[in-house]
Every structure is written in structure tokens, then in C-alpha cells.
Design an enzyme around this catalytic site. Structure first.
Site, PDB file in Angstrom:
ATOM      1  N   LYS A 183       0.621  -1.243   0.276  1.00 51.87           N
ATOM      2  CA  LYS A 183      -0.337   0.156   0.105  1.00 51.87           C
ATOM      3  C   LYS A 183       1.229   1.585   0.136  1.00 51.87           C
ATOM      4  O   LYS A 183       2.000   1.325   1.245  1.00 51.87           O
ATOM      5  CB  LYS A 183      -1.164   0.028   0.657  1.00 51.87           C
TER       6      LYS A 183
ATOM      7  N   ARG B  52     -25.039  -1.321   8.598  1.00 54.21           N
ATOM      8  CA  ARG B  52     -24.742  -2.536   8.072  1.00 54.21           C
ATOM      9  C   ARG B  52     -24.907  -3.522   9.378  1.00 54.21           C
ATOM     10  O   ARG B  52     -24.901  -4.787   9.347  1.00 54.21           O
ATOM     11  CB  ARG B  52     -23.372  -2.946   7.718  1.00 54.21           C
TER      12      ARG B  52
ATOM     13  N   GLU C 200     -18.724  -4.599  10.711  1.00 53.28           N
ATOM     14  CA  GLU C 200     -20.050  -4.111  11.571  1.00 53.28           C
ATOM     15  C   GLU C 200     -20.416  -4.855  12.499  1.00 53.28           C
ATOM     16  O   GLU C 200     -21.142  -4.188  14.160  1.00 53.28           O
ATOM     17  CB  GLU C 200     -20.383  -2.549  11.089  1.00 53.28           C
TER      18      GLU C 200
END
Length: 628
Positions: free
Chosen positions: A283, A399, A371
């Protein structure tokens, strides 16, 4: 002239020779860095997928072949190569292109993204539909990464896909990080695959032999690497969880060797059925500071494109962010009570739970992009006597809705939900605006809902919720800076359901909920110069409402205006309408709220003007309604 100058669509890319692709990747990476340095966005993930993006578009035939980018943070290169290079300077700007894949923007964006772990389900649906229509040769690709493989929905989709005949390819972009460091067993499993000492010793010996210890790749090493991945996918069975779920597994491969990626994709293109190609990327690849500090450079704001140094925009003596106030306040509570714990689904840095983690690391739980689990885990903590502060971004809380109802509210457990990024969030747009939490939380029995007008209120609401221990408690607050510098005051318990009248007036009463009340105050100051003097009540609580105050308001003010940074459907406006009707009041009622449509992305100033949240718009509307 660079090669990239002549590439506007994948068809242009396909005209190049294979050995030209590394140059294209270098130019594409520099293009992303240069543009994102001046026009901030999600930098790190897109830098990590440059070679992967080029290889995919070089081998597959988009948009006839379908590619879905999970999360969307990874897709800047995809946007640039699919007709939007000339518009990329408008990325995330008001009326510009979206920072995420968006179906209305391009035929190459075949499925919208913004939240995580959705790509495999979407691609499986597309592949199944193609099979039903007799299109077996169409390729369907999900690029999932940035921690999204840890989301439960990804495994639900894989559970079905692995037993199907669907022609789909999952590309697992494994960068060992989401926004904060990836956590949990899935991340560890991927790390074990890519870091096995035996595997890597054998691989290194082969590399030294075939390169004559020059450490330079050649046609033979690339061929053997590609062949090895394909053979491994055919011959190995049950060696990792992906193969156990019915996928042919290929990898791990170097996600920054574009030529090897092309060769593997060409082989995979001919293999039917569900496949998973595991690529390892860095990344922030290509910008040293982004590689070294991947969390900060996930979305760093403006920076120097040559050095990566972030350009600070803060001013001295500015009010703190609401997130900082949350982080500092929970530490105060935790110091006095060992039962206080913090929970977040992969947003420890964004929500400032890192402040508590630095002091009490054993009492902060980052559960990954999950979540639903975060909510029920918090319920279990509360059931056993802990005091959980579950911090979830407002739009991500959507969610976990089922778990809020069944696992928290139904059992009346005192979980404290701190909903960060409530209301408009700016450049991330419709997928991230926290527009609906007031609406969907208000209908849940046992739930207390509050929103602070400033940082002091946030601290006191957290303290009040901490003392409550009787029922679930939701505190919602916006992204970014507050309004006062002197916020670190002694904690005070607030009366639950009690509003605060900030200004007395005549004819009209403005009922505000949350930080927009500060803009209301500015608007009323301006109206005062025109001898228009509405009353102003800071509601603080949406549930329970201060009905004693509302009865007085309904009797004293024929015109009532509600102001909230949430949907006009289901929030304060709806609650006030219900109150007036239930009690047979005939007041005229108006709303300043988010419209019943999806608000697009843009800077906050432009969005506030669009929806009427700026002081000037409020003045104009209040004047019209006052003169009715």
C-alpha cells in the site's frame, strides 16, 4: 510525450507491447501522485494496485468482461485508464467525478462501491446471470483488498460461489492493511501463506539458480512463476481455506510485476469455474513516505508530490475535531473505571480510539471491517458488566442494524453507540454521508438518541451515557472540527430528554439538533438586524423528546422550524410532525434537513449551500416562513 498521454481507454493499452507495460505503470503511478498531491483523495490503496490495474485491462476485455472493485479506494488507476484521465483533476470535487466506482459515471464501472466486502456477492450475481443468459465466456472479476476480505459478507459470498459453476475470478489484493493494520485470523492466514520460511527459502534458491544470482527477472523466471501458480492451483487441494471452500487457488504472486501478472491472467482466463488469485502488494507503493506510514497515507490530504511530506492546513488555536474530543474523553472515563472499553470496526485512527489504545491497549478492540460483529461483541461485553463505547461511522452502522435491534435493544443492554461522521461528510459522497442514523435509530424501542451542539456537550453526553447503564444510548456527531477551543471542562451529567432554550423570541421557534445549531445561531443574529426574532431551542435529544418544552413551543409559536443534519424522512422533522398531530396542534411546520434523495460528493461549503445548511440559506428560508 509519455506513453500514458496516448492511453485514454483499455483499447489503447492493448496496442502496446508487453515490455512497454512497466513504463506505463511508472507513468500511471506518477500521474496519481501528482494529481492527488494537489487534489486530495485515497492515495495509498490506488498506488498499490497500479500494476494489477494495468494487467487486468491489458488481458481482459472491459466492459464486456466485468470487473468490480471492492471498497473503491483501489480504483484510481482504473478510472484513469477508462476515459476519465482528462477529468481526474475533478476527482471528489463538487460536480466532478466520484472518488469511487459509480455506474452512472462510466460503463466501465459495472457496480458501485464505497463500503467494503461487497464485490464477490456482486460478481457472483453477474456471473450467474450471464450463465442463465448463455454467456459462459464472459469473465467476471472481483478485486478485493484493503482489509475487505475480513468482512463477513465476503465469506458468505465465497461459501456459495465455491460450490457453483460460475465463471468468476477473485483477485485478492493482499497488502496486509485496511486503513489501520489488518487484524484477525484472516489477515494472519494470508500472512502465513506469504511468509512461510520453507516456501520462501525454496523460492529464493530457485530464483538464484535461474537468474545466475544477478537478482534480475528474465523470461525464464517469469514463465516458471506463472506456470507454478497455475500448476499449484490445479494440483493442490485443501492447502488453504480458499481451496477448502471450493476455489482453485493461485499465488501468492508479486503484485508489482506487471509482466508476470499479465501472464498469469492470460492463463486464468482459460480456466473455467471459481478461481482466486492471491497477489501481494505494498500500500502506497512508489511514494516512500506512503509505504512507511500506510495509515496516514491512506488519504493524506495535500502533500508534496516529490517528497511525500504532508502540507499542514491547520491553524493555531483552532477548535479540536469531535473525534479528538471523543478520544480524550473516553480516556478520562477509562482512567476512573476499568470496566470502560472501546470497540471499533477498523477505524481506530479515524475515530481516535488510538488515543485510548496508547494508554489502555488491552481495553481497545479493533474487530476489523465487521460492523455486525462489533455490535454483538459490544452486546456481549455489556451483558457481562463491561461498559462498551462502540464507535462506528454513521454510514457503516447501517450494516449492523439487525444486531442493534436483536442483540442490543431487544435485551435492553447499555451499549453506548458513538456514531462518528454523522451528517454530510464531503468529498466521499453518497456512500459515506451519515444521513440516515437518526431515522433508523429512532424507531428502535429502548434507544436513547442524542446529538451535541458542541464539544462540551459531546463530553457531557458521553459521561451521561456512561452513568446511564439502563438502556442503549446513541450519540451522533459530525466529521471534523468543532466550534470552541475551551472544551476540556469538568464532566457534568445531563438530564436525559431535556432540551435547552438558547434564545427567546416571537412568532417562530427554531428547533435544532446537533452542531447545525451553531449555524442557526449565526442566522438568527443576522435576522435580528431586520427585527425578526425567532426563538431557538437546542433539542439535544431526539429520543426521548422534551415534550414539556414542545408543548410550550406549540402554544407560544405558530410557526415551527426543525433543523437537523439528517434525512428529512424519519428524524426530528418527522418526530415533531407526529407530536403536533398526536396533540392536535395546528402549527405550521417547516424543515431544514437533508432532502429525500442521495446527496453527491463535494466540498462541505458547496454541499451546505446545495441543501440549505449555510447561514445565508437559513436566513432566506426563515424570512419567507416568518412572513407567512
Amino acid at each position: 510525450m509519455s506513453i500514458l498521454d496516448n492511453i485514454n481507454y483499455p483499447s489503447d493499452l492493448k496496442k502496446l507491447e508487453l515490455d512497454q507495460l512497466p513504463v506505463v505503470c511508472e507513468e500511471l503511478r506518477n500521474f496519481i501522485i501528482t494529481n492527488t498531491a494537489e487534489n486530495p483523495g485515497h492515495l495509498g490503496a490506488s498506488l498499490g494496485t497500479v500494476e494489477l490495474t494495468v494487467a487486468l485491462h491489458y488481458v481482459f476485455d472491459m466492459p464486456d468482461d466485468k470487473i468490480v472493485w471492492d471498497v473503491g479506494h483501489q480504483a484510481y488507476g482504473h478510472k484513469i485508464l477508462t476515459g476519465r484521465k482528462g477529468q481526474f483533476h475533478t476527482n471528489r470535487k463538487y460536480k466532478g467525478i466520484s472518488g469511487f466506482p459509480k455506474t452512472s459515471e462510466s460503463e466501465y464501472d459495472v457496480f458501485g462501491a464505497g463500503h467494503s466486502s461487497t464485490s464477490i456477492s456482486a460478481v457472483l450475481g453477474m456471473a450467474t446471470a450471464s450463465e442463465l443468459k448463455g454467456e459462459p465466456q464472459r469473465n467476471h472479476i472481483a478485486v478485493i483488498g484493503d482489509g475487505a476480505m475480513g468482512g463477513g459478507m465476503a465469506f458468505e459470498a465465497m461459501n456459495q460461489a465455491g460450490t457453483s459453476n460460475a465463471n468468476l475470478l477473485i483477485v485478492l489484493n493482499d497488502n496486509h492493511i485496511s486503513i489501520d493494520d489488518s487484524v484477525g485470523g484472516v489477515s494472519q492466514h494470508l500472512l502465513n501463506i506469504t511468509s512461510s520460511p520453507t516456501y520462501n527459502r525454496f523460492k529464493n534458491k530457485l530464483w538464484d539458480f535461474f537468474t545466475l544470482k544477478t537478482d534480475r527477472a528474465n523470461w525464464l523466471t517469469r514463465f516458471l512463476s506463472s506456470l507454478g501458480n497455475v500448476v499449484k492451483g490445479y494440483l493442490l487441494s485443501g492447502s488453504n481455506m480458499f481451496q477448502s471452500m471450493g476455489f482453485r487457488y493461485f499465488g501468492p504472486a508479486n503484485g508489482h510485476d506487471v509482466i508476470q501478472l499479465v501472464e498469469v491472467f492470460r492463463s486464468l482466463k482459460t480456466i473455467p469455474g471459481p478461481k482466486l488469485f492471491h497477489v501481494v502488494t505494498v500500500k502506497g507503493k512508489g511514494l516512500l513516505m506512503a509505504e512507511q506510514d500506510q495509515t496516514t497515507y491512506h488519504a493524506p490530504g495535500r502533500f508534496n508530490p516529490d517528497t511525500g511530506e504532508i502540507i499542514e492546513c491547520s491553524k493555531p488555536n483552532e477548535p479540536p475535531k469531535y473525534q479528538t474530543v471523543f478520544g480524550e474523553t473516553i480516556v478520562e472515563l477509562a482512567k476512573n473505571d476499568p470496566k470502560v472499553v472501546g470497540i471499533t470496526p477498523a477505524m481506530a485512527t479515524g475515530c481516535s480510539l488510538t488515543i485510548m489504545r496508547n494508554v489502555f491497549p488491552e481495553r481497545v478492540f479493533d474487530v476489523g471491517i465487521a460492523e455486525q460483529h462489533a455490535v454483538t461483541f459490544s452486546a456481549g461485553l455489556a451483558q457481562s458488566g463491561a461498559i462498551p463505547f462502540c464507535n462506528i461511522y454513521s454510514s457503516f452502522m447501517q450494516r449492523g442494524y439487525d444486531q442493534v435491534i436483536h442483540d442490543v435493544a431487544l435485551q435492553n443492554l447499555p451499549v453506548i453507540f458513538c456514531l462518528d461522521r454523522a451528517g454530510l461528510v464531503g468529498e466521499d459522497g453518497a456512500t459515506h454521508h451519515g444521513a440516515y442514523d437518526l431515522s433508523f435509530m429512532r424507531g428502535i424501542p429502548n434507544m436513547t438518541i442524542a446529538s451535541p451542539i458542541n464539544e462540551k456537550n459531546l463530553r457531557n453526553l458521553m459521561y451521561t451515557a456512561y452513568l446511564n447503564r439502563e438502556n442503549p444510548f446513541t450519540i451522533r456527531y459530525p466529521r471534523g472540527k468543532g466550534v470552541t477551543t475551551e472544551w476540556r471542562t469538568p464532566l457534568e451529567k445531563m438530564e436525559i430528554g431535556k432540551a435547552n432554550q438558547l434564545r427567546k423570541g416571537e412568532k417562530m421557534a427554531v428547533l435544532s439538533l446537533g452542531p447545525l445549531g451553531n449555524t442557526v445561531s449565526k442566522a438568527l443574529d443576522l435576522l435580528e438586524t431586520e427585527n425578526i426574532n425567532p426563538a431557538h431551542i437546542d433539542m439535544i435529544f431526539l429520543k426521548p423528546l422534551d415534550e414539556k418544552m414542545l408543548h410550550q413551543v406549540a402554544k407560544d409559536y405558530p410557526i415551527i422550524v426543525t433543523v437537523e443534519d439528517g434525512s428529512v424522512v424519519g428524524g426530528l422533522f418527522s418526530a415533531m410532525s407526529e407530536f403536533l398531530q398526536k396533540n392536535n396542534y395546528k402549527n405550521r411546520l417547516h424543515a431544514i434537513a437533508l432532502p429525500d434523495r442521495f446527496v453527491e460528493h463535494g466540498d462541505m461549503e458547496s454541499l451546505y449551500k446545495e441543501v440549505g445548511f449555510d447561514a445565508d440559506s437559513m436566513v432566506n428560508n426563515l424570512k419567507i416562513w416568518f412572513k407567512e
